[in-house]
Design a protein around this motif. Structure first.
Motif, mmCIF file in Angstrom:
data_model
loop_
_atom_site.group_PDB
_atom_site.id
_atom_site.type_symbol
_atom_site.label_atom_id
_atom_site.label_comp_id
_atom_site.label_asym_id
_atom_site.label_seq_id
_atom_site.Cartn_x
_atom_site.Cartn_y
_atom_site.Cartn_z
ATOM 1 N N ARG A 41 0.845 -1.193 0.000
ATOM 2 C CA ARG A 41 0.000 0.000 0.000
ATOM 3 C C ARG A 41 0.884 1.248 0.000
ATOM 4 N N GLU A 42 0.595 2.143 -0.927
ATOM 5 C CA GLU A 42 1.487 3.274 -1.144
ATOM 6 C C GLU A 42 1.593 4.152 0.097
ATOM 7 N N TRP A 55 1.945 8.214 -8.927
ATOM 8 C CA TRP A 55 0.653 7.902 -8.301
ATOM 9 C C TRP A 55 -0.308 7.253 -9.303
ATOM 10 N N ARG A 56 -0.949 6.188 -8.864
ATOM 11 C CA ARG A 56 -2.015 5.559 -9.657
ATOM 12 C C ARG A 56 -3.267 5.428 -8.802
ATOM 13 N N ALA A 57 -4.421 5.500 -9.453
ATOM 14 C CA ALA A 57 -5.689 5.521 -8.719
ATOM 15 C C ALA A 57 -6.380 4.165 -8.730
ATOM 16 N N VAL A 58 -5.645 3.092 -8.658
ATOM 17 C CA VAL A 58 -6.299 1.789 -8.774
ATOM 18 C C VAL A 58 -5.845 0.870 -7.651
ATOM 19 N N VAL A 59 -6.676 -0.124 -7.355
ATOM 20 C CA VAL A 59 -6.313 -1.132 -6.362
ATOM 21 C C VAL A 59 -5.796 -2.358 -7.104
ATOM 22 N N THR A 60 -4.504 -2.578 -6.985
ATOM 23 C CA THR A 60 -3.883 -3.699 -7.687
ATOM 24 C C THR A 60 -3.410 -4.741 -6.673
ATOM 25 N N ALA A 61 -3.051 -5.918 -7.173
ATOM 26 C CA ALA A 61 -2.694 -7.023 -6.287
ATOM 27 C C ALA A 61 -1.377 -6.757 -5.577
ATOM 28 N N ALA A 208 -7.086 13.451 -4.413
ATOM 29 C CA ALA A 208 -7.279 12.255 -3.585
ATOM 30 C C ALA A 208 -8.517 11.493 -4.009
ATOM 31 N N VAL A 209 -9.450 12.187 -4.663
ATOM 32 C CA VAL A 209 -10.705 11.552 -5.086
ATOM 33 C C VAL A 209 -11.365 12.453 -6.116
#
Lengths: 378, 395
Positions: A41-42, A55-61, A208-209
């Motif tokens: 987790r970043e 920065w990337r806005a995705v949830v990756t494995a 952030a969103v």
């Protein structure tokens, strides 16, 4: 506020902040008898390393993005360049981006002290790395590194509060441009673009969103995902953006009328104020997070369809206190002096719309101190 | 073509079910945002992942079921055709209590029959530590299954990717028009984000990359591989006349990503030596795209590229010659990457694959050229979707 993306020279001693954060993590590792942390987790990687990565806005494995070994105190990072990497992390501790997870396993094998670890804290896991970790640290058992870091990150250092205040100032400054652009015919997504552009004028490139920048439906339904809908006269527009400065989140929530404020709008604001005051009054050291939900419900207003409170730090943090749409499970750890929380309320009236407002507070010995400063129009 | 999102979701779900049947998987528990979107079509707030971990969507796909189960805190993002009994309040696997609740709710949906295999694409720490002891089903790996299912795109997916790319190109043109001495690189980010949402993007996935390139690699940051330093996080550096700028922007239409990369010179007067780099890049790219057809392997593409470049690899050592494109950004395959020659040789192109081709040329002291081109593998060859001109490099 220029050159703030460099994370230096903005009144915050980042080198001291990085050292202080890492010392806190190492102390907690010692207390819990954890020999190494392997995190993906970043925000956790940022807390440990201070690295500024893309920065990337995705949830990756899960993947091993950052390693901290207690015995050496050394940070090892997944990054191909030393750009954005604090100087206290030597180049030899960087391992490059890879598309072949086997190469990350090889990089972990080269981390001094990791192979001898008995307990490794992780903040996630994938099937692949679960299979490969015994080859890296044959004697290690895994434990919950997210829980460890959550407990360390909860109470903010003064420099962290300063970063949050800067992020709030950027978000509030950018939101003023959005408010000035509100007029019939403008789409919700256009407001999002205006916010982002003004944010970058302060040197911050990471929202952030994406929103909400949404007209509350006249039946009182609050949408959170900005779309193609064009604003019309009499809309109440719910605005609740946030930005990340040096990884720290700052945001603010306000509702603004498009054109002529509908009759009943000021009554909505009064009701919002009453709910907000109730949750802020409940937000004191020693209270448990679910006390905030109870305080909200005690006003007689239905819970907001988004979180009514959450920790603020390196992005959104625990405790998350869900509203009417969840999440339903609330952490039980009491609120402490030094925490920073976002508090949020929404009230609706069929035929008019609704009012969304969010403030960020810092819990001090004297109670919650509000960090957000932007006025409410209504 | 006319885009039909309901048909797109139906066809994707059918592909997921077919892969599950083929691999004898009883159920999939999907936790990563791209897989949840693929299987269940759930829209959610695009946000820093710290927020998404706490407010996440998740999907449970049961073999033979007509629809996916979706857990979400965003009811407005639920596909309208999803049956109400398949839409659930969000899971909260950040905490031990949340995982206990998750296990109970999953068991309930799986029913009381014979326990089978539940494949999971990613675990939170409490999920990994507790879930195996709480579920009667045996846990497996869903990541590989989903990567395979997502590889071949339906016609609607290709249409989403095409629209995403076109939106991204229009926003990129707006940034190029704003490029001038005195601007900060972070100002370009602002122009880009404002334009991309006005052009119809539904979300943005990456801190847009605008890098002023060093003339020599040694003048840039230290790297693990000694190659050209790209892509770095954007700074607020002020641009000067003649600066070489490389870009990389990943944005979304209905969560389908585009991935434009451009090469610009501030002041629009590239040197003759830099134009040479462009010309060589164009020759390599033409050769690679020309080789894209069903049956060609990844190794066919890399060998064509190396040959067109006079015997050396014309791509960044930490990236690839070409990669797949899909939901949220790059997908498999990474051709020419550190997956290695054996991977490239075994990977066979097929109709419905979407590739981004991104050769890089570089001459130390001069700089180099890098642009990303989008290509769809068709039944009898390929179709190039990207269309931006290479002015002012073309003479």
């Amino acid at each position: 506020m220029s050159v703030i993306t460099q994370e230096e020279g903005a009144g915050v001693d980042f080198a001291a902040l990085r050292t202080a954060r890492r010392q806190r993590v190492l102390a907690e590792m010692e207390r819990r008898n954890v020999d190494a942390l392997v995190v993906w987790r970043e925000a956790n990687a940022k807390y440990i390393s201070g690295a500024r990565r893309l920065w990337r806005a995705v949830v990756t494995a899960f993947s091993p993005g950052c390693v901290l070994v207690r015995a050496t105190g050394a940070v090892h990072l997944m990054n191909t360049w030393d750009d954005g990497i604090p100087r206290d992390i030597p180049n030899a501790n960087l391992y490059g981006l890879s598309w072949n997870p086997q190469n990350y396993v090889e990089a972990l094998r080269r981390v001094e002290g990791l192979g001898d670890a008995r307990r490794i804290g992780v903040d996630g896991m994938s099937s692949f790395f679960a299979k490969m970790l015994p080859a890296v640290a044959p004697n290690a058992e895994l434990c919950d590194g997210e829980d460890l870091l959550r407990s360390v990150r909860a109470v903010k250092l003064p420099a962290e509060v300063a970063c949050i205040q800067i992020a709030i100032a950027v978000a509030e400054g950018a939101l003023v441009d959005v408010i000035e652009a509100i007029r019939p015919g403008v789409t919700e997504r256009h407001l999002l673009g205006i916010f982002d552009q003004r944010m970058t004028s302060f040197g911050v490139t990471t929202p952030a969103v994406e929103g909400p920048f949404c007209a509350v439906e006249r039946d009182g339904t609050l949408r959170q995902l900005p779309g193609d809908r064009a604003l019309v006269d009499g809309d109440l527009v719910a605005l609740s953006p946030a930005v990340l400065y040096a990884g720290y989140e700052g945001g603010v929530g306000r509702t603004w009328p498009c054109g002529t404020a509908p009759a009943g709008a000021s009554g909505l604001y009064s009701r919002w104020q009453r709910v907000y005051d109730a949750i802020e009054a409940a937000c004191v050291p020693g209270a448990v997070p679910s006390d905030l939900r109870r305080a909200y419900q005690a006003t007689g207003e239905p819970l907001a369809p988004l979180p009514i409170a959450h920790g603020v730090g390196l992005g959104v943090e625990s405790p998350m206190v869900g509203g009417s749409l969840g999440p339903d499970i609330v952490p039980s750890a009491p609120l402490q002096v030094g925490m920073v929380l976002a508090l949020q309320a929404f009230v609706a009236q069929p035929g008019v719309g609704g009012y969304l407002g969010k403030e960020i507070v810092h819990l001090t010995d004297d109670g919650p101190a509000r960090l957000t400063r932007l006025a409410h129009h209504l | 073509m006319e885009l039909d999102l309901v048909r797109m979701r139906r066809e994707r779900f059918a592909k997921v079910q077919a892969a599950m049947a083929q691999r004898h998987v009883g159920a999939l528990l999907l936790m990563t945002s791209g897989n949840v979107y693929y299987a269940a079509g759930a829209r959610q707030a695009t946000a820093d992942n710290s927020r998404t971990y706490h407010l996440r969507t998740a999907a449970l796909v049961i073999a033979g079921d007509d629809a996916p189960h979706l857990f979400t805190p965003y009811p407005e993002g639920v596909p309208p055709e999803l049956p109400a009994d398949h839409v659930h309040r969000p899971l909260y696997p950040e905490l031990d209590e949340g995982v206990a609740d998750m296990a109970r709710r999953i068991e309930e949906l799986l029913g009381g029959g014979e326990p089978g295999k539940l494949a999971v694409d990613d675990f939170t720490a409490p999920m990994f530590l507790l879930l195996p002891g709480l579920l009667s089903w045996k846990l497996g790996n869903a990541a590989t299954i989903m990567a395979g299912v997502r590889l071949l795109k339906t016609a609607d997916e290709i249409e989403c990717l095409r629209r995403s790319w076109e939106i991204n190109e229009r926003a990129t043109l707006a940034v190029e028009a704003a490029l001038r001495p005195g601007r900060r690189l972070s100002d370009l980010t602002g122009v880009y984000l404002a334009a991309v949402f006005d052009e119809g993007a539904t979300c943005n996935f990456l801190d847009p990359v605008f890098n002023a390139m060093p003339a020599r690699i040694a003048e840039g940051p230290w790297s693990t591989n000694g190659d050209v330093p790209f892509a770095l996080a954007t700074t607020d550096r002020i641009l000067s006349d003649g600066d070489l700028v490389w870009t990389d922007c990943v944005t979304g239409y209905e969560s389908y990503a585009s991935d434009t990369g451009r090469t610009w010179v501030v002041g629009n007067r590239p040197s003759p030596a830099l134009r040479d780099q462009y010309r060589r890049w164009q020759e390599i790219t033409d050769a690679v795209i020309d080789a894209i057809r069903p049956g060609a392997t990844g190794a066919d593409l890399t060998s064509v590229a190396v040959e067109a470049n006079g015997g050396t690899k014309p791509w960044l050592a930490h990236y690839f010659l070409a990669h797949g494109l899909g939901i949220e950004g790059g997908e498999i395959p990474q051709i020419g990457s550190d997956l290695g020659q054996a991977f490239d040789e075994s990977f066979v192109l097929a109709p419905g694959m979407v590739l981004v081709v991104e050769p890089v040329t570089w001459r130390d002291g001069v700089g180099g050229y890098r642009v990303e081109e989008m290509v769809v593998v068709t039944d009898d060859g390929h179709e190039q979707i990207s269309s931006l001109p290479h002015t002012p490099f073309v003479t």
